[in-house]
Scaffold this active site. Structure first.
Site, short mmCIF file in Angstrom:
data_model
loop_
_atom_site.label_atom_id
_atom_site.label_comp_id
_atom_site.label_asym_id
_atom_site.label_seq_id
_atom_site.Cartn_x
_atom_site.Cartn_y
_atom_site.Cartn_z
N ASP A 8 0.88 -1.17 0.00
CA ASP A 8 0.00 0.00 0.00
C ASP A 8 0.92 1.23 0.00
OD1 ASP A 8 -2.19 1.80 0.66
OD2 ASP A 8 -1.38 1.78 2.70
MG LIG Z 1 -2.61 3.23 3.65
#
Ligand SMILES: [Mg+2]
Length: 241
Positions: A8
């Site tokens: 991410d």
């Molecule tokens: Mg994040």
């Protein structure tokens, strides 16, 4: 076959809040407004509410972009009738995209990864605006370490949807067993990994950790980049054993 590390972006490798704060200060000062922590908090709260509205289909993206600055400027006592709020929003995104901020310890962590897991490939899996994500990645020099970036905006699907990760895996051409999803968010990263049947590592876990680990079927947790390195090394060694 490779070991594919799916990171991410925000609050995992890049500090979104630091870039956002910097850009908001810049556009407010351009408009002769004083940046204060209270006004920044107001903007964040309005922005969050508007994104929730967007997810529910209550407002369009341009509508949201305009409305978040209308609310902020009105909070500052401005008459917004003659102000081009979409231009201000565009300046804001531009400024953010030129001012990426790495989370502390990222350069050392990536150096260690590249030395210790030489055959691993590093990808970014992120929800958001492409211009903003790619610009921040480029401005920090992170691009040099990456094998690819998957931004939801251009894929037509977003985390935590299974289709999002299916598209990623199809592009990589490796079996799902080779992938590990690393992220700070339970509802996009950890849920997404679970939906797609991928191994997951919850980075910087908080709250009732055992409960959340159970709820989202999380495989690993890591509370620092040193811990994250150990997790990824273990995953890598198992894969190549
Ligand atoms: Mg994040």
């Amino acid at each position: 076959m490779h070991c594919d590390l799916l990171f991410d972006l925000d609050q995992t490798l890049l500090d979104f809040h630091a870039s956002e704060r910097l850009a908001l200060k810049a556009v407010m000062e351009d408009a002769d407004l004083t940046f204060t922590e209270e006004r920044y908090a107001f903007f964040k709260q309005a922005n969050k509410a508007l994104w929730l509205g967007f997810e529910k289909g209550l407002i369009s993206k341009p509508g949201l972009f305009e409305e978040r600055f209308r609310r902020l400027f009105e909070e500052c006592g401005c008459d917004t009738s003659g102000i081009d709020l979409l231009r201000i929003n565009s300046d804001f995104i531009d400024c953010m995209s030129h001012n990426g901020v790495l989370m502390e310890g990222v350069p050392e962590f990536l150096g260690k990864l590249e030395a210790g897991l030489p055959d691993a490939r590093i990808y970014i899996v992120t929800n958001g605006v492409e211009r903003n994500a790619l610009g921040r990645i480029r401005s920090t020099g992170l691009s040099a370490h990456l094998d690819g970036v998957f931004v939801s905006e251009t894929m037509g699907t977003a985390k935590p949807a299974r289709e999002y990760f299916d598209q990623v895996i199809e592009t990589l051409g490796d079996p799902g067993e080779c992938c590990i999803v690393i992220g700070d968010s339970l509802t996009s990263d950890m849920l997404g990994a679970r939906n797609a049947g991928l191994t997951s590592c919850w980075f910087m876990p908080r709250g009732d950790i055992p409960e959340e680990v159970k709820k989202y079927d999380i495989n690993y947790t890591a509370a620092s980049f040193d811990e994250l390195y150990d997790v990824l090394k273990e995953f890598y060694d198992k894969l190549y054993a």
